[in-house]
Write a protein that holds these residues in place. Structure first.
Motif, PDB file in Angstrom:
ATOM      1  N   ASN A  91       0.835  -1.203   0.000  1.00 27.88           N
ATOM      2  CA  ASN A  91       0.000   0.000   0.000  1.00 27.88           C
ATOM      3  C   ASN A  91       0.867   1.248   0.000  1.00 27.88           C
ATOM      4  O   ASN A  91       0.532   2.245  -0.628  1.00 27.88           O
ATOM      5  CB  ASN A  91      -0.924   0.007   1.226  1.00 27.88           C
ATOM      6  N   ILE A  92       1.969   1.174   0.730  1.00 25.52           N
ATOM      7  CA  ILE A  92       2.879   2.325   0.758  1.00 25.52           C
ATOM      8  C   ILE A  92       3.640   2.427  -0.557  1.00 25.52           C
ATOM      9  O   ILE A  92       3.713   3.486  -1.178  1.00 25.52           O
ATOM     10  CB  ILE A  92       3.825   2.207   1.971  1.00 25.52           C
ATOM     11  N   MET A  93       4.190   1.301  -1.008  1.00 22.59           N
ATOM     12  CA  MET A  93       4.971   1.313  -2.246  1.00 22.59           C
ATOM     13  C   MET A  93       4.146   1.831  -3.429  1.00 22.59           C
ATOM     14  O   MET A  93       4.633   2.585  -4.257  1.00 22.59           O
ATOM     15  CB  MET A  93       5.478  -0.112  -2.526  1.00 22.59           C
ATOM     16  N   ARG A  94       2.856   1.461  -3.474  1.00 24.54           N
ATOM     17  CA  ARG A  94       2.026   1.870  -4.618  1.00 24.54           C
ATOM     18  C   ARG A  94       1.734   3.361  -4.620  1.00 24.54           C
ATOM     19  O   ARG A  94       1.147   3.884  -5.559  1.00 24.54           O
ATOM     20  CB  ARG A  94       0.703   1.096  -4.607  1.00 24.54           C
ATOM     21  N   LYS A  95       2.147   4.041  -3.550  1.00 22.21           N
ATOM     22  CA  LYS A  95       1.949   5.486  -3.541  1.00 22.21           C
ATOM     23  C   LYS A  95       3.029   6.224  -4.315  1.00 22.21           C
ATOM     24  O   LYS A  95       2.928   7.428  -4.530  1.00 22.21           O
ATOM     25  CB  LYS A  95       1.934   6.007  -2.106  1.00 22.21           C
ATOM     26  N   HIS A  96       4.101   5.520  -4.752  1.00 21.75           N
ATOM     27  CA  HIS A  96       5.211   6.306  -5.301  1.00 21.75           C
ATOM     28  C   HIS A  96       4.864   7.091  -6.560  1.00 21.75           C
ATOM     29  O   HIS A  96       5.384   8.187  -6.745  1.00 21.75           O
ATOM     30  CB  HIS A  96       6.504   5.482  -5.423  1.00 21.75           C
ATOM     31  N   PRO A  97       3.920   6.620  -7.410  1.00 22.08           N
ATOM     32  CA  PRO A  97       3.555   7.495  -8.547  1.00 22.08           C
ATOM     33  C   PRO A  97       2.841   8.783  -8.092  1.00 22.08           C
ATOM     34  O   PRO A  97       3.127   9.868  -8.604  1.00 22.08           O
ATOM     35  CB  PRO A  97       2.628   6.609  -9.380  1.00 22.08           C
TER      36      PRO A  97
END
Ligand code: C2E
Ligand code: SIN
Ligand code: SIN
Ligand code: FE
Ligand code: FE
Length: 496
Positions: free
Chosen positions: A382-388
């Motif tokens: 969930n955190i990683m997918r925020k990078h965009p």
């Protein structure tokens, strides 16, 4: 005053695990009051003595980012990432990246890592970008032949914001009389004084103009000669002075002066930017005087922008441990493929920039996720997918990058609509981004990652083929295979 919290030697749970997984651990009650804290990294223990500067978790949550305060934590499910500064006994600021989670029904715990090193680089890059953006604004004003007075005020305004300095003045030199006139000032107490003239060689400004050299007086109190102080400075109480000559084509056109109430100990970069501002001042004056049209070297400015982008790239590589070459190869391949697919030439520079910056949002992903040697948990994903989305947040304020946002924003979208963050599908995804995705995944697969070893090129190509129409645009994959075949004919086993 504080509540005198100290590093009490009570037993925190799993003491040794704590030590290896965090630099700072804070225990709180369920209402967010800080009960105790523990610095575990030796380099920090010696920097902080006694009291913890915060008493309540609310003080660590920037109001704009967490308008709900502690409620934001309860709403976030289990873990809330928090970035916060701590000031050491010697006045230095350390930055921490923490995760707040529940320890028990009545206690919360905040595990934090020291990210000062990264934060400093990030702040420095932001500073540089702000300066470049300011310079750009100035250049546009110069290029559009604004009134000289307006230009000089704009220049001093930029100096005030971007250096920053407390006050500044700009003097113009009359080449016939050899007198300096105060043409613009900012931050000075007395108002404008067009009747002020200084002779060449007299006072600091006069010396700067005569010797055509920068004068830097770190502490005016120590060296004050009253005749060096022109009338417009006599009511003032500045500590530091820097004066620079404004020179173009061998002629001295004026003097830029900056003043500061505390001692300035500028770094090389700061002085360089001041020199650039002085250079712009000289150009503006020269233009106005000669009505020459500005042949602005936009190429030079372009290079400054790209140097900044490179800086961002290195910041990220430092954390992601990707080789710098990787990002560059992906960007080059993307541009080649986009060109082959008929993308207009003017767009390629933006595509290249977008590709270089595609994972810039990962600067906000904590190390323990970014460098985790194994698969991510649901929470971590969930955190990683925020990078965009983070990339969009970082890049949006920078106007010259707005045509370069597509790739950072949508490089994890999939052709079949199962990607993130917006579940775009097919041609809803911009062509440049569909092209980029193939290049990025290919290069990701053939590189070592903290979570797996590099795949062989053969295996990576099989994967790309297999994902045609799933992850990837069926129109792009054949172009990609052609390109790979051109470079390494043995790999593809496929003829054009
Ligand atoms: P990245 O390492 O740069 O990978 C970019 C994209 O390449 C991935 O996007 C995925 O589409 C593809 N890719 C990379 N490695 C593999 C792989 O081993 N198998 C397959 N099938 N595809 C791969 P994705 O999945 O959205 O991941 C985005 C980022 O999340 C990755 O960037 C990486 O930083 C991180 N990540 C992904 N999986 C893991 C993991 O298992 N552990 C850790 N620590 N990080 C991961
Ligand atoms: C500043 O941060 O404003 C001065 C330091 C520098 O960027 O060189
Ligand atoms: C860049 O913007 O990253 C460099 C421009 C280019 O080489 O195309
Ligand atoms: Fe990514
Ligand atoms: Fe990537």
């Amino acid at each position: 005053m504080g509540n005198h919290l100290t590093t009490r030697p009570t037993d925190l749970p799993f003491e040794s695990i704590l030590k290896s997984s965090a630099d700072l651990v804070v225990v709180l009650d369920s209402r967010g009051n800080i009960l105790e804290y523990r610095l575990t990294a030796p380099h920090l223990v010696e920097k902080f003595s006694g009291e913890f500067p915060y008493q309540q978790i609310g003080e660590l949550l920037p109001a704009g980012k967490y308008p709900g305060g502690l409620d934001a934590f309860y709403q976030s499910g289990n873990i809330l990432p928090i970035e916060f500064p701590l000031t050491a006994s010697d006045g230095r600021t350390f930055w921490f990246d923490g995760r707040l989670s529940s320890l028990s029904p009545s206690q919360l715990i905040l595990f934090s890592r020291d990210i000062t090193k990264y934060k400093q680089i990030e702040l420095r890059m932001q500073q540089q970008l702000r300066r470049l953006t300011g310079l750009r604004r100035l250049d546009l004003a110069i290029a559009s032949n604004l009134d000289l007075n307006l230009l000089l005020h704009l220049l001093l305004e930029q100096a005030a914001i971007l250096l920053p300095v407390d006050a500044s003045a700009l003097l113009l030199m009359n080449s016939e009389t050899n007198l300096l006139t105060l043409a613009a000032s900012k931050g000075l107490r007395s108002s404008i004084h067009s009747s002020i003239f200084l002779k060449l060689g007299v006072g600091y400004a006069g010396q700067v103009a005569l010797e055509r050299k920068r004068i830097h007086i770190p502490n005016l109190a120590g060296s004050a000669k009253s005749d060096a102080m022109p009338p417009y400075l006599q009511d003032e109480n500045f500590t530091s002075y820097i004066g620079l000559p404004l020179i173009t084509k061998g002629r001295t056109l004026g003097v830029l002066e900056v003043f500061h109430s505390s001692i300035l100990q500028p770094e090389a970069e700061w002085l360089e930017f001041l020199d650039i501002l002085a250079g712009r001042g000289a150009i503006a004056i020269d233009n106005a005087i000669l009505f020459e049209n500005l042949q602005k070297s936009s190429a030079e400015l372009g290079m400054a922008y790209d140097a900044t982008i490179e800086g961002w790239l290195r910041t990220l590589d430092l954390r992601d441990r990707e080789t710098e070459g990787h990002t560059r190869r992906v960007a080059d391949m993307t541009v080649q493929l986009a060109y082959a697919m008929g993308v207009a030439k003017e767009e390629l520079i933006h595509i290249h920039r977008g590709a270089i910056l595609h994972d810039i949002g990962k600067v906000a992903i904590p190390d323990d996720i970014l460098r985790k040697p194994g698969p991510l948990t649901e929470e971590e994903w969930n955190i990683m997918r925020k990078h965009p989305a983070i990339a969009v947040e970082i890049l949006t304020p920078i106007r010259y990058l707005s045509p370069a946002l597509d790739i950072p924003h949508w490089h994890h979208e999939r052709w079949d609509g199962n990607g993130y963050p917006d579940k775009l599908e097919g041609e809803q995804i911009p062509l440049s981004t569909r092209v980029f995705t193939v290049a990025d995944v290919y290069h990701a697969l053939v590189s070592d990652r903290p979570y797996r070893n590099a795949w062989s090129k053969q295996k990576a190509i099989e994967y790309i083929k297999e994902q045609t129409g799933k992850s990837f645009d069926p129109g792009v994959v054949p172009e990609f295979l052609k390109l790979v075949q051109k470079n390494e004919p043995s790999l593809v086993g496929w003829r054009a």
